[in-house]
Design an enzyme around this catalytic site. Structure first.
Site, short mmCIF file in Angstrom:
data_model
loop_
_atom_site.label_atom_id
_atom_site.label_comp_id
_atom_site.label_asym_id
_atom_site.label_seq_id
_atom_site.Cartn_x
_atom_site.Cartn_y
_atom_site.Cartn_z
N SER A 7 0.84 -1.20 0.00
CA SER A 7 0.00 0.00 0.00
C SER A 7 0.87 1.24 0.00
O SER A 7 1.61 1.49 0.96
CB SER A 7 -0.92 0.01 1.21
N HIS A 32 -1.20 -1.25 -4.26
CA HIS A 32 -2.50 -0.93 -3.66
C HIS A 32 -2.57 0.56 -3.35
O HIS A 32 -1.63 1.13 -2.78
CB HIS A 32 -2.68 -1.75 -2.37
N ASP A 34 -4.90 3.36 -1.41
CA ASP A 34 -5.97 3.66 -0.47
C ASP A 34 -6.44 5.09 -0.68
O ASP A 34 -5.74 6.04 -0.30
CB ASP A 34 -5.49 3.47 0.97
N MET A 36 -8.87 8.07 0.21
CA MET A 36 -9.70 8.51 1.33
C MET A 36 -10.12 9.96 1.14
O MET A 36 -9.31 10.78 0.69
CB MET A 36 -8.94 8.33 2.65
N HIS A 65 -8.60 1.08 -3.76
CA HIS A 65 -9.59 0.89 -2.69
C HIS A 65 -10.21 2.24 -2.37
O HIS A 65 -9.56 3.13 -1.82
CB HIS A 65 -8.86 0.29 -1.48
N MET A 67 -12.25 4.50 -0.33
CA MET A 67 -12.86 4.77 0.98
C MET A 67 -13.44 6.18 0.90
O MET A 67 -12.97 7.12 1.56
CB MET A 67 -11.82 4.65 2.09
N MET A 136 -11.55 -5.94 5.54
CA MET A 136 -10.72 -5.03 6.34
C MET A 136 -10.35 -5.71 7.65
O MET A 136 -11.22 -6.17 8.39
CB MET A 136 -11.47 -3.73 6.62
N ASP A 175 -6.63 -6.33 4.34
CA ASP A 175 -5.95 -5.04 4.41
C ASP A 175 -5.98 -4.53 5.84
O ASP A 175 -7.05 -4.32 6.41
CB ASP A 175 -6.68 -4.06 3.48
#
Length: 219
Positions: A7, A32, A34, A36, A65, A67, A136, A175
């Protein structure tokens, strides 16, 4: 053999291309991302422009991913930026089947994500349509958290659910709090994809740390 997806949330963004090269040397399979937005989770990370930069820096699949609130508005932007996989939270998406279908129409693999307090059985009616199920193993929004112990049971539940779904190609991804120890236990429970951030990019030798986790999910 497990798939390792470092990540980049934990990477040094002042030297991101070099840090990606280091995990590639260590045997990383995917990168990966993330994403957000400060609403679905407390923190803000980055958007499509960073994914586009990562695409220029690597040929590895990019696992994004989301979020974020209302991810449907942003699917095309991230896929156009170079995302190979898009994963959305079932807690946020109202019409999940429609969203999964749209991701596939846009040419990416589609995944559903469940938070630690969301029952695994919640994905029963979508599991035959998804490519990835991300469980998660920490509460989303912060790096460096400790792996939640009952995640092992949840991985085992997901494996059973997959076996009864007819979707044998589904990959079970995890994750949060992934290091050599938790990766080994999760691999033994049946996880396929391992997202690791701080344990890799926080190490003195990023390539060696990548190799160590890759080794325990390749036995």
């Amino acid at each position: 053999m497990g798939i390792l997806a470092p990540s980049i949330l934990a990477a040094d963004f002042t030297d991101l291309a070099q840090q990606i090269k280091m995990v590639e040397i260590g045997g990383a399979d995917w990168i990966h991302c993330d994403v957000m937005d400060g609403h679905f989770v407390p923190n803000i990370s980055f958007g499509p422009l960073v994914v586009k930069a990562i695409r220029r820096a690597t040929k590895l699949p990019i696992d994004v991913h989301l979020m974020i609130q209302d991810p449907d508005k942003h699917l095309e932007d991230f896929i156009n930026a170079g995302a190979d996989h898009i994963l959305v939270h079932i807690e946020e998406v109202v019409h999940l089947n429609r969203t999964i279908n749209r991701i596939k129409e846009l040419g990416a693999k589609a995944g559903a994500v469940i938070n630690p307090a969301t029952p695994v059985k919640s994905v029963t009616d979508i599991i035959e349509y998804i490519d990835l199920l991300l469980i998660m193993t920490v509460n989303p929004g912060f790096g460096g958290q400790l792996f939640i112990p009952n995640s092992i049971r949840r991985i085992e539940e997901a494996v059973k659910l997959r076996s009864g779904s007819g979707n044998s190609k589904l990959l079970i991804e995890i994750d949060g709090g992934i290091n050599v120890s938790t990766a080994k236990k999760s691999f033994e429970a049946g996880a396929d994809v391992f997202v690791a951030g701080s344990s890799i990019f926080g190490a003195d030798n990023i390539s060696a740390a990548t190799m160590e986790i890759k080794k325990v999910i390749s036995q």
